[in-house]
Design an enzyme around this catalytic site. Sequence first.
Site, PDB file in Angstrom:
ATOM      1  N   GLY A  11       0.807  -1.210   0.000  1.00 39.23           N
ATOM      2  CA  GLY A  11       0.000   0.000   0.000  1.00 39.23           C
ATOM      3  C   GLY A  11       0.841   1.261   0.000  1.00 39.23           C
ATOM      4  O   GLY A  11       2.064   1.237  -0.190  1.00 39.23           O
ATOM      5  N   PHE A  12       0.180   2.365   0.224  1.00 32.48           N
ATOM      6  CA  PHE A  12       0.814   3.681   0.166  1.00 32.48           C
ATOM      7  C   PHE A  12       1.945   3.810   1.197  1.00 32.48           C
ATOM      8  O   PHE A  12       3.130   3.871   0.847  1.00 32.48           O
ATOM      9  CB  PHE A  12      -0.268   4.750   0.359  1.00 32.48           C
ATOM     10  CG  PHE A  12       0.230   6.135   0.647  1.00 32.48           C
ATOM     11  CD1 PHE A  12       1.340   6.651  -0.003  1.00 32.48           C
ATOM     12  CD2 PHE A  12      -0.439   6.935   1.560  1.00 32.48           C
ATOM     13  CE1 PHE A  12       1.790   7.945   0.261  1.00 32.48           C
ATOM     14  CE2 PHE A  12      -0.010   8.226   1.826  1.00 32.48           C
ATOM     15  CZ  PHE A  12       1.108   8.722   1.186  1.00 32.48           C
ATOM     16  N   ILE A  13       1.589   3.788   2.468  1.00 29.70           N
ATOM     17  CA  ILE A  13       2.614   3.931   3.508  1.00 29.70           C
ATOM     18  C   ILE A  13       3.498   2.692   3.545  1.00 29.70           C
ATOM     19  O   ILE A  13       4.729   2.787   3.658  1.00 29.70           O
ATOM     20  CB  ILE A  13       1.960   4.177   4.882  1.00 29.70           C
ATOM     21  CG1 ILE A  13       1.131   5.463   4.860  1.00 29.70           C
ATOM     22  CG2 ILE A  13       3.025   4.247   5.974  1.00 29.70           C
ATOM     23  CD1 ILE A  13       0.341   5.706   6.135  1.00 29.70           C
ATOM     24  N   TYR A 153     -14.566   3.018  11.723  1.00 25.54           N
ATOM     25  CA  TYR A 153     -13.124   2.969  11.448  1.00 25.54           C
ATOM     26  C   TYR A 153     -12.339   3.395  12.682  1.00 25.54           C
ATOM     27  O   TYR A 153     -11.425   2.687  13.140  1.00 25.54           O
ATOM     28  CB  TYR A 153     -12.786   3.882  10.268  1.00 25.54           C
ATOM     29  CG  TYR A 153     -11.300   4.103  10.072  1.00 25.54           C
ATOM     30  CD1 TYR A 153     -10.459   3.049   9.740  1.00 25.54           C
ATOM     31  CD2 TYR A 153     -10.744   5.374  10.216  1.00 25.54           C
ATOM     32  CE1 TYR A 153      -9.093   3.249   9.573  1.00 25.54           C
ATOM     33  CE2 TYR A 153      -9.393   5.583  10.039  1.00 25.54           C
ATOM     34  CZ  TYR A 153      -8.567   4.523   9.719  1.00 25.54           C
ATOM     35  OH  TYR A 153      -7.226   4.716   9.552  1.00 25.54           O
ATOM     36  N   LYS A 157      -9.873   0.970  15.122  1.00 27.27           N
ATOM     37  CA  LYS A 157      -8.445   1.252  15.327  1.00 27.27           C
ATOM     38  C   LYS A 157      -8.146   1.485  16.817  1.00 27.27           C
ATOM     39  O   LYS A 157      -7.101   1.058  17.311  1.00 27.27           O
ATOM     40  CB  LYS A 157      -8.023   2.465  14.498  1.00 27.27           C
ATOM     41  CG  LYS A 157      -8.100   2.250  12.993  1.00 27.27           C
ATOM     42  CD  LYS A 157      -7.105   1.209  12.492  1.00 27.27           C
ATOM     43  CE  LYS A 157      -5.761   1.828  12.210  1.00 27.27           C
ATOM     44  NZ  LYS A 157      -4.841   0.876  11.531  1.00 27.27           N
TER      45      LYS A 157
END
Length: 318
Positions: A11-13, A153, A157
């Site tokens: 993914g991005f990170i 969400y 988390k």
Amino acid sequence: MRTVLVTGGAGFIGSHVTQALLDRGFDVVCLDDFNDYYNPAFKRENVAPFLENPRFHLVEGDIRDRDLVFATYRQFGISTTVHLAARAGVRPSIANPRLYEEVNGVGTVNLLEAAHRFGAYTFIFGSTSSVYGINSKVPFSEEDPIAYPISPYAASKRGAELMCYTFHHLYGLKVTVLRFFTVYGPRQRPDMAIYKFTELLAKGKPVPRFGDGSMARDYTYIDDIVRGVMAAFDHEADFEIVNLGGSRTTTLQQLIELIARELGVPPLVEELPLQPGDVPITFADVSKAKRLWGWQPEVPIEEGISRFVRWFKAHRLG
């Protein structure tokens, strides 16, 4: 040399963190399910440069698959976990809360269990500023009470953060929870605001602006986030929760104008009502990261947007 598991490593990170770890000579196992939350081809593109590296290992699968997770730790002798895989997005979580709890909750428990079972006692967890909810005190500190998340969400988390602490307490896992504040930059997910706004404005289309444009976010450039993850990696803690943010706010209207200026186009806007689950402001107090690691953000939003727009023009426009 340690073998590091990066979940969500395509993914991005995750792909940026994977690159940083490979650059430092670590063996890296990327566990990613290449789901269709956004175009899986983008994630394939992210990991393509790593595939010829003998120290990079790709495991395709879902962190909800406990047998696969355990087999991965066993096969590769994982010593450190950088857990970045998640079902992301505030608004989609309202439509499908069960999926978010399964991925972000059950998936995290599977990894914590495997880390304990196979002796991978260093665990870095990528959390989110969303856990702060509607916080009347700014900037947001790690010491602030956060009992009232306002989206599935955020709740999922925060639950994962608590489970990380539980495994630290019970089994001595060394855990660092990193609360990321609106990360952006090259390879950014296409569903995120900066990418979407850039794409729309580049095509001469208006940006959907929810509310009057005064909603403010603390935007953090990807290079600063990677430095923070590596600092957590280098300074192994017993248990810490640490904010990583740009430590300044930018309103939605300012962001639109900044992107439009970089593109050289007018800042067209379509006004829409506020959306459920959105918070009015995020703003990181990063004094703890500075005290613990000497970390502070280095890339201001103006420079970060300039870098992102250059990347977008080179890789996505056409």
